[in-house]
Design an enzyme around this catalytic site. Sequence first.
Site, PDB file in Angstrom:
ATOM      1  N   GLU D  58     -31.305  -8.849  79.914  1.00  0.00           N
ATOM      2  CA  GLU D  58     -32.319  -9.176  80.922  1.00  0.00           C
ATOM      3  C   GLU D  58     -33.518  -9.915  80.329  1.00  0.00           C
ATOM      4  O   GLU D  58     -34.063 -10.831  80.952  1.00  0.00           O
ATOM      5  CB  GLU D  58     -32.789  -7.918  81.653  1.00  0.00           C
ATOM      6  CG  GLU D  58     -31.865  -7.472  82.782  1.00  0.00           C
ATOM      7  CD  GLU D  58     -30.656  -6.697  82.289  1.00  0.00           C
ATOM      8  OE1 GLU D  58     -30.588  -6.399  81.073  1.00  0.00           O
ATOM      9  OE2 GLU D  58     -29.767  -6.384  83.100  1.00  0.00           O
ATOM     10  N   HIS D 126     -31.953   3.004  89.846  1.00  0.00           N
ATOM     11  CA  HIS D 126     -31.355   1.934  90.643  1.00  0.00           C
ATOM     12  C   HIS D 126     -31.942   1.886  92.051  1.00  0.00           C
ATOM     13  O   HIS D 126     -31.283   1.398  92.966  1.00  0.00           O
ATOM     14  CB  HIS D 126     -29.830   2.116  90.751  1.00  0.00           C
ATOM     15  CG  HIS D 126     -29.078   1.741  89.518  1.00  0.00           C
ATOM     16  ND1 HIS D 126     -29.178   2.444  88.355  1.00  0.00           N
ATOM     17  CD2 HIS D 126     -28.227   0.714  89.252  1.00  0.00           C
ATOM     18  CE1 HIS D 126     -28.394   1.887  87.436  1.00  0.00           C
ATOM     19  NE2 HIS D 126     -27.818   0.836  87.951  1.00  0.00           N
TER      20      HIS D 126
END
Lengths: 451, 451, 335, 335
Positions: D58, D126
């Site tokens: 990322e 999440h």
Amino acid sequence: MPDLGQTVAEGKIVRWLKQPGDRVEKGEPLFEVETDKVTMEVEAFRAGYLHEILVGGGEIAGAATPIAILTDSPNESHGGPSSHAPEPGFKKTSSVTASGSVPGVQRKHARRRTTSPAPERVVAPPRSTTEPKLTTDQKLGMYRRMVLCRMFEERVYYLFLEGRLPGTIHQSQGQEASAVGVCSVLEPGDMITSTHRPHSHAIARGVSVTSLMAELFAKATGCCRGKGGSMHVGDRDAGMLPAIAIVGGGIPLAAGCALSFQYLKQPNIVACFFGEGATNIGTFHEGVNIAAIWDLPVVFVCENNRYAASTAVEKVMKVRRVSERAAAYGIPGETQDGNDVEVVYRAMARAAARARDGAGPTLLELETYRLAGHSRSDPGHYRAAEEVAGWKVRDPIAAYETRLLAEGLLRPKAVAEIRSAIDHELDEAVARAEQGPEPRPEDCLSDVFSE
Amino acid sequence: MPDLGQTVAEGKIVRWLKQPGDRVEKGEPLFEVETDKVTMEVEAFRAGYLHEILVGGGEIAGAATPIAILTDSPNESHGGPSSHAPEPGFKKTSSVTASGSVPGVQRKHARRRTTSPAPERVVAPPRSTTEPKLTTDQKLGMYRRMVLCRMFEERVYYLFLEGRLPGTIHQSQGQEASAVGVCSVLEPGDMITSTHRPHSHAIARGVSVTSLMAELFAKATGCCRGKGGSMHVGDRDAGMLPAIAIVGGGIPLAAGCALSFQYLKQPNIVACFFGEGATNIGTFHEGVNIAAIWDLPVVFVCENNRYAASTAVEKVMKVRRVSERAAAYGIPGETQDGNDVEVVYRAMARAAARARDGAGPTLLELETYRLAGHSRSDPGHYRAAEEVAGWKVRDPIAAYETRLLAEGLLRPKAVAEIRSAIDHELDEAVARAEQGPEPRPEDCLSDVFSE
Amino acid sequence: MVEALREALREEMRRDERVILLGEDIGVEGGFGGAFTVTLGLSEEFGHRRVIDTPISEAAIAGVATGAALGGLRPVADVQYGDFLFLAMDQLANNAAKLRYMSGGKLTVPMVFRAPVGATTRGAQHGQSLEAFFMHVPGLKVACPSNPYDAKGLLKTAVRDDNPVIFFEHKLLYGSKGSRKEKGGLQVLGVVPEEEYLIPFGQAKVLRPGRDATIVANLLMVHKSMQAATMLADDGIEAEVIDVRTLVPLDWSTVFESVEKTGKLIIVEEDNLTGGWGAEVAARIADSCIDYLDAPIRRVAAPDTPVPFAPVMENFYVPSAEKIVAAVNAVVSWR
Amino acid sequence: MVEALREALREEMRRDERVILLGEDIGVEGGFGGAFTVTLGLSEEFGHRRVIDTPISEAAIAGVATGAALGGLRPVADVQYGDFLFLAMDQLANNAAKLRYMSGGKLTVPMVFRAPVGATTRGAQHGQSLEAFFMHVPGLKVACPSNPYDAKGLLKTAVRDDNPVIFFEHKLLYGSKGSRKEKGGLQVLGVVPEEEYLIPFGQAKVLRPGRDATIVANLLMVHKSMQAATMLADDGIEAEVIDVRTLVPLDWSTVFESVEKTGKLIIVEEDNLTGGWGAEVAARIADSCIDYLDAPIRRVAAPDTPVPFAPVMENFYVPSAEKIVAAVNAVVSWR
């Protein structure tokens, strides 16, 4: 010393199989060498007489170091000091040296692949096309550029001492050969990324000294209009992104910029500077891996100056050489003497050619040393005095000056002239910086967004 | 197949130097093998007759794969299938196999160091003490545990299909051998860290199936009291931290936990599970490097199931094997068949012993395959049907069952009994989970801080 | 303040063998003792086993500290500049802050993460104030002392807290002794007792009482606010100055009480205006004390720009006593 | 909304060769088209040269996108879940957001970073909403559409913007078609024109006029607020509902006007209460509109906890229409 593989930077001469005076046939075993990877016999790449052994049995020789002199006749003299002082790529014939490109050198156990763990993907650098002979002008240009870097840093150092500059600085005295050797290979349109220690990179890349000095003086005329400061100098038009002062932070940027070159089919490359300390941070790992898998046109230039701030490289890395880490990404890695500007130039030329040819990145480790402290206030007590003294002897500028003088390429008088001209250039830069306008306080508010 | 080095997982048999029926003396060259590092002749470690060649010239054999059978007399039969099916460490004599610990195997060119780039720091695993003979009970225990993992996942799969479970799941069918083989080596007090795909790890480590099932049912009786869910199951008392669902995020935690063991002089280790995709993220790089430089008692277990979600490993990594990345940290790396629970057990036993002995971490790559999709809704169309079919043939549970049956250690009747008992255990777990109390809505507010 | 922080660490390390330090350049012989000398000398007393120099790996430093805390230690880790916290954000926000919760309350994460903040002519990547980012992560406590006394007492409390604490230190408050002297740094006076004392989290401190307006501040801005209050007093305006000391937990009742008394609120922070911690204070007051407010709530904060390098711009960027005075005057003279 | 987002990307990629996509699993044959199918089919049309699958990295995705933007491309990168933005925070906050400023305005960073947010029974790592973190970084723009029409128009604007834009998408608004159906997901109705249109940043939308109270919301909370407004209307309370659409820039004048009319403000967000973007809205109103306010400013937000897994707790965590109704009732009946 022959190139023993992408990740092999030095080797120990176990023993010589021939003695001085011996006749040597092409292909005949000449000596036995041991590296951290293999032990092998190395054959002569040409016939001749072993005139002199420069690195004896039991001694260690770096890649690209002359280890012996072969002559055509038994009693041939081998000329003046210039015949083994310069690097092998610049010699006509007679040293057995590190250039793996010398076609006659063959490894005895050729089936062994001792280099990258994915050697089938490693494209051999097209060395013959990428090791141009440096002209005298180029050599003198590199010399002058290194002196400019050094004198700029010295000037800045005193300006700080006098309290005339704000902020902090991280100086690069001692690391000029890596900056100049790398940037001398670059073309217009190429880009560099840099670190919290960016002055020499900027000067080597050709960022205007006037705009650099003005930036350090926090003036509106600075290369970042006073908004960046020492740690963020840069000038895209000159081929340098603003330096990124967070360790490793510029590495993904370099990969991204290289992606744009590749995508836009520009023939350009990125040279991404960072220190050995940066190779322990996640962005190094992620950025180099991405550049590797996409064959991006970037050269990762690790200036290994042995200390991340005060922390010695041995304390934070178990491998002996940063270049060994290249293997984790399936790209070539090599370690070179970062204090020899011509060695740097040639290594960078090979890596740049690979990048430009679409063969992907190289991890080029340049061994060097920062003669100053980490930052302005650091006396560097964590380094042994003998170590610092040892590296001072290897000062890249003094060494190159000596060599150029010995080669007769630089006249003693010219040394003083060059220094005097630079002094004048710096006087001018300081004067213009001091006379330049301050930013207005409310300029703080602009340039956040592009409208 | 002999162990050819820490980072060498397989080799190609170039040619056999003896033919079946030939007499072989101890020390006599037996075959020639080529790996991605070296080509070498391998000598017989004992005298005998070459009875049968199992891996012919031109074929590739993994480390720890039997490649031939030596017998004491020219015509000796070599018994039933059990004599070459089991792994070498468990055989009495006659296979020439992968165990580098077999003292008679010598490498011809011993001076070559083909393994880690910093081999002087690599402590050879004390294999003799760390490869205990697995007892029948242990083998049956591992078998039963793998079946429990599989049947748990299958049960959960159907519960999801029926809409009885909330959230999402990442299932691990096909990866049971790595989970069970690794965890079977661990002692009480050891710790594991896991990922978004944690069910088999939890079961292998001994987290109660009842509390796992209750967690998936989002009940207050779950191992995380309904606050964690599938992606965060764990139970420190059972030796498992809550699973970390962000790729690579558990790796520094594992190093930190190992640091606490080292600091507190506890004789414990950490087994840190992650997938091959995680080896591209910064926390892998930073975490493994720190564990390496401090010799932390941790084993980095990379379950290479070939896909990071849908992304094939070849697309995102240029090296052929994850274990090659160990060299960047100066630690041993090895690749093993992750679908053979005994191979996994032995490799983990060696790595665990190293860690416990203070010799630092190992990067243990276990090649395996997830038979299900990445998550509940993934049909896996990015994988070729033949590939999936090929791996189904290598189902770790079916293969082990076959082997244990062939060895006579498992009775056919017992297979059904074991499955029936587990079915009952799972019925019970589901029933207790369903009957268990829901958390109250306002329980949401507690457990943020310790008071 | 450097000495007070060092003393806090020394006392806690003597008290509890489980306290260890992790960071870059914190224990190197002949080195700095961290970027700002806080840990200088501690490796001599406690050895490298307890004062651990790390590679430049901020994410791993945070993750290793978290893992070590889970394993029973009480790590105190640091970054050299708060700006580097962004590198460690995943480990701090996704792991350290949430592990207790995700485990259903079964785990504790007793760790401290120290971070120097504040603009000091080092430019955009070495001068940010980051309190708001961490105040917004449930599961983290946030401390921000303004003086040596508080620094020692709060750091000792932080070390003994069973939760992860982000501990912000302002670079200009480290003190002017030694080689790490900062231009513009304050030598904050005040006696730091050598004996042991703890300052509980969640207790704001009224540094100066006043009836006309409430100024809430932290870190360096406490001093600018006190300076402003002095200037205001010359004009007969009595501002009450509150040092929040910790942002999580925040001592709401002290702030509420003051605003209920003065009816006016000015919040002073060096962080960027939009989304700074001052916004949260304003929002709470606009909810809980609306009936007492008789003027707009004003925030004096850095503008929404990165930290500029040039001192002339940085001086504009960092809230000044003059700007605080102007804000107070505006609300006091409202209507 | 998935289709609207895909259409926006397709149109912009057709329009401008410099637009490329970067992300995990976004272009794999037989794959997902990203975690939520937004990029499905785009690699078929534009090839892997323009739809680039990345490793799980990322930080590098953000840094590479930034570098590519500096090099003249217009990358649209994404993370599979917004929670992973913390891994990229350094590159986004320290580099992408600041490079223009640090260069003295000489550079532009035209990139978009897409991130799905919102709690959907996936637990603590999440399901977060992260708008406030990025609203607080000067140099970043922040968009957060609540419906397909806005999603398309705002994403197209984002792609053409010369500044870095963080583009938040709520998982429950992606729509209920296809394999990525989310339990509890809304199929938001509304026509999405096939032809080209752009929605400028900084224009809030009054979705429902009302005289009694102002509700400001974003993403999924816009729908909960509309639901609440309908419930309130049954009791004769007319709430004005404003969808901010972008948080940076935020359309302050529309919000101010509404509050000046209604005298009451309720902010609804799914993010954690303390330090959420709602705090900034409350603070601005408490500064600029204090004289119009005749009740406390109330925020309806998630509590200060990580996202819990169990649906029964998650339902408590995510603001409901009932909670919004209660908040509006409380301020409308104030005094």
